[in-house]
Design a protein around this motif. Structure first.
Motif, PDB file in Angstrom:
ATOM      1  N   ARG A   1      -0.788  12.748 -10.674  1.00 13.65           N
ATOM      2  CA  ARG A   1      -0.742  12.602  -9.218  1.00 13.65           C
ATOM      3  C   ARG A   1      -2.094  12.837  -8.564  1.00 13.65           C
ATOM      4  NH1 ARG A   1       3.029  16.030 -11.025  1.00 13.65           N
ATOM      5  NH2 ARG A   1       1.863  17.775 -10.278  1.00 13.65           N
ATOM      6  N   PRO A   2      -2.264  12.227  -7.387  1.00 16.91           N
ATOM      7  CA  PRO A   2      -1.431  11.188  -6.789  1.00 16.91           C
ATOM      8  C   PRO A   2      -1.698   9.833  -7.441  1.00 16.91           C
ATOM      9  CG  PRO A   2      -3.323  11.596  -5.386  1.00 16.91           C
ATOM     10  CD  PRO A   2      -3.400  12.581  -6.528  1.00 16.91           C
ATOM     11  N   VAL A   3      -0.754   8.910  -7.250  1.00 15.39           N
ATOM     12  CA  VAL A   3      -0.967   7.518  -7.643  1.00 15.39           C
ATOM     13  C   VAL A   3      -1.073   6.742  -6.337  1.00 15.39           C
ATOM     14  CG1 VAL A   3      -0.026   5.467  -8.768  1.00 15.39           C
ATOM     15  CG2 VAL A   3       0.272   7.716  -9.824  1.00 15.39           C
ATOM     16  N   ILE A   4      -2.202   6.087  -6.158  1.00 18.89           N
ATOM     17  CA  ILE A   4      -2.469   5.364  -4.923  1.00 18.89           C
ATOM     18  C   ILE A   4      -2.526   3.867  -5.237  1.00 18.89           C
ATOM     19  CG2 ILE A   4      -4.118   5.047  -3.027  1.00 18.89           C
ATOM     20  CD1 ILE A   4      -5.117   7.988  -3.900  1.00 18.89           C
ATOM     21  N   LEU A   5      -1.681   3.114  -4.555  1.00 15.49           N
ATOM     22  CA  LEU A   5      -1.696   1.655  -4.676  1.00 15.49           C
ATOM     23  C   LEU A   5      -2.301   1.116  -3.384  1.00 15.49           C
ATOM     24  CD1 LEU A   5       1.934   1.087  -6.041  1.00 15.49           C
ATOM     25  CD2 LEU A   5      -0.156   1.369  -7.350  1.00 15.49           C
TER      26      LEU A   5
ATOM     27  N   ASN B   1       0.856  -1.183   0.000  1.00 13.15           N
ATOM     28  CA  ASN B   1       0.000   0.000   0.000  1.00 13.15           C
ATOM     29  C   ASN B   1       0.892   1.233   0.000  1.00 13.15           C
ATOM     30  OD1 ASN B   1      -2.365  -1.511   0.072  1.00 13.15           O
ATOM     31  ND2 ASN B   1      -2.276  -1.691   2.280  1.00 13.15           N
ATOM     32  N   LYS B   2       0.747   2.045  -1.048  1.00 21.18           N
ATOM     33  CA  LYS B   2       1.669   3.160  -1.229  1.00 21.18           C
ATOM     34  C   LYS B   2       0.985   4.311  -1.946  1.00 21.18           C
ATOM     35  CE  LYS B   2       6.415   3.928  -2.482  1.00 21.18           C
ATOM     36  NZ  LYS B   2       7.692   3.295  -2.623  1.00 21.18           N
ATOM     37  N   VAL B   3       1.489   5.523  -1.682  1.00 27.15           N
ATOM     38  CA  VAL B   3       1.006   6.704  -2.389  1.00 27.15           C
ATOM     39  C   VAL B   3       2.209   7.463  -2.943  1.00 27.15           C
ATOM     40  CG1 VAL B   3      -0.288   8.864  -2.233  1.00 27.15           C
ATOM     41  CG2 VAL B   3      -0.989   6.909  -0.844  1.00 27.15           C
ATOM     42  N   TYR B   4       2.172   7.699  -4.237  1.00 29.71           N
ATOM     43  CA  TYR B   4       3.170   8.551  -4.898  1.00 29.71           C
ATOM     44  C   TYR B   4       2.526   9.924  -5.030  1.00 29.71           C
ATOM     45  CZ  TYR B   4       5.403   4.143  -6.146  1.00 29.71           C
ATOM     46  OH  TYR B   4       6.000   2.905  -6.098  1.00 29.71           O
ATOM     47  N   TYR B   5       3.168  10.936  -4.477  1.00 27.29           N
ATOM     48  CA  TYR B   5       2.550  12.266  -4.445  1.00 27.29           C
ATOM     49  C   TYR B   5       3.627  13.347  -4.393  1.00 27.29           C
ATOM     50  CZ  TYR B   5       3.820  13.041   0.426  1.00 27.29           C
ATOM     51  OH  TYR B   5       4.513  13.275   1.581  1.00 27.29           O
TER      52      TYR B   5
ATOM     53  N   GLN C   1      -4.739  -2.692  -6.179  1.00 29.11           N
ATOM     54  CA  GLN C   1      -5.472  -1.856  -7.118  1.00 29.11           C
ATOM     55  C   GLN C   1      -4.709  -0.546  -7.267  1.00 29.11           C
ATOM     56  OE1 GLN C   1      -9.886  -1.684  -6.468  1.00 29.11           O
ATOM     57  NE2 GLN C   1      -9.349  -2.788  -4.606  1.00 29.11           N
ATOM     58  N   ILE C   2      -4.935   0.141  -8.383  1.00 27.47           N
ATOM     59  CA  ILE C   2      -4.263   1.419  -8.607  1.00 27.47           C
ATOM     60  C   ILE C   2      -5.301   2.494  -8.883  1.00 27.47           C
ATOM     61  CG2 ILE C   2      -3.926   1.037 -11.093  1.00 27.47           C
ATOM     62  CD1 ILE C   2      -1.133   2.451 -10.682  1.00 27.47           C
ATOM     63  N   PHE C   3      -5.050   3.667  -8.323  1.00 25.66           N
ATOM     64  CA  PHE C   3      -5.924   4.825  -8.514  1.00 25.66           C
ATOM     65  C   PHE C   3      -5.035   5.985  -8.925  1.00 25.66           C
ATOM     66  CE2 PHE C   3      -7.606   1.944  -5.380  1.00 25.66           C
ATOM     67  CZ  PHE C   3      -8.883   1.696  -5.865  1.00 25.66           C
TER      68      PHE C   3
ATOM     69  N   ALA D   1      -1.898  -0.436 -14.012  1.00 24.26           N
ATOM     70  CA  ALA D   1      -2.626   0.572 -14.794  1.00 24.26           C
ATOM     71  C   ALA D   1      -2.916   0.112 -16.226  1.00 24.26           C
ATOM     72  CB  ALA D   1      -1.837   1.879 -14.829  1.00 24.26           C
ATOM     73  N   GLY D   2      -2.078  -0.787 -16.738  1.00 25.73           N
ATOM     74  CA  GLY D   2      -2.275  -1.274 -18.101  1.00 25.73           C
ATOM     75  C   GLY D   2      -1.410  -0.586 -19.141  1.00 25.73           C
ATOM     76  N   SER D   3      -0.972   0.636 -18.856  1.00 23.12           N
ATOM     77  CA  SER D   3      -0.106   1.349 -19.799  1.00 23.12           C
ATOM     78  C   SER D   3       0.618   2.488 -19.092  1.00 23.12           C
ATOM     79  CB  SER D   3      -0.929   1.928 -20.962  1.00 23.12           C
ATOM     80  OG  SER D   3      -1.729   3.002 -20.505  1.00 23.12           O
ATOM     81  N   TYR D   4       1.711   2.931 -19.704  1.00 28.53           N
ATOM     82  CA  TYR D   4       2.417   4.101 -19.170  1.00 28.53           C
ATOM     83  C   TYR D   4       1.610   5.362 -19.458  1.00 28.53           C
ATOM     84  CZ  TYR D   4       6.414   1.015 -18.598  1.00 28.53           C
ATOM     85  OH  TYR D   4       7.231  -0.018 -18.217  1.00 28.53           O
ATOM     86  N   GLU D   5       0.890   5.356 -20.560  1.00 30.33           N
ATOM     87  CA  GLU D   5       0.080   6.523 -20.916  1.00 30.33           C
ATOM     88  C   GLU D   5      -0.956   6.819 -19.836  1.00 30.33           C
ATOM     89  OE1 GLU D   5      -2.547   8.379 -24.610  1.00 30.33           O
ATOM     90  OE2 GLU D   5      -1.998   6.251 -24.651  1.00 30.33           O
TER      91      GLU D   5
END
Length: 117
Positions: A90-94, A2-6, A98-100, A48-52
């Motif tokens: 941003r943010p990317v929440i794992l 469980n991680k958040v990139y922000y 799951q990814i948000f 996410a399925g893609s870098y885009e």
């Protein structure tokens, strides 16, 4: 994991983190001070399925560098995200495998639900 990139300098990210009421097992990574690694980006892409999907087309550099007028490939999206943190949406929440991605109300609400299930 469980991680958040922000970005801690982003008021929107800070506001979202407050509303999420994260449990103590979450890891927060300020992408400005701790760069995203290739491995981390690949893990995000797998979910996410893609870098885009992870790429922010709202970044100032996107327009400044003329990227909006180019036909970018997945390889290009990956390269730009690794080169400069501003290209990560941003943010990317794992949370719970799951990814948000991003800050839309719908995305934040879905992340909150996944975190507190």
């Amino acid at each position: 994991m469980n991680k958040v990139y922000y970005l801690k300098t982003c008021s929107t990210c800070v506001r979202i983190l407050k509303t999420l009421n994260l449990p103590s097992d979450f890891i927060l990574q300020d992408i400005k001070t701790e760069e995203i690694t290739v491995k981390q980006l690949d893990e995000m892409k797998a979910l996410a399925g893609s870098y885009e999907a992870l790429f922010s087309k709202r970044a100032k550099l996107y327009k400044e560098m003329g990227l909006k007028d180019m036909n970018l490939s997945e390889k290009d999206y990956k390269q730009y995200i690794l080169e400069h943190y501003t290209f990560l949406s941003r943010p990317v929440i794992l949370a719970n495998n799951q990814i948000f991605i991003g800050n839309s109300a719908k995305t934040v609400e879905a992340a909150k639900k996944a975190i507190h299930e």
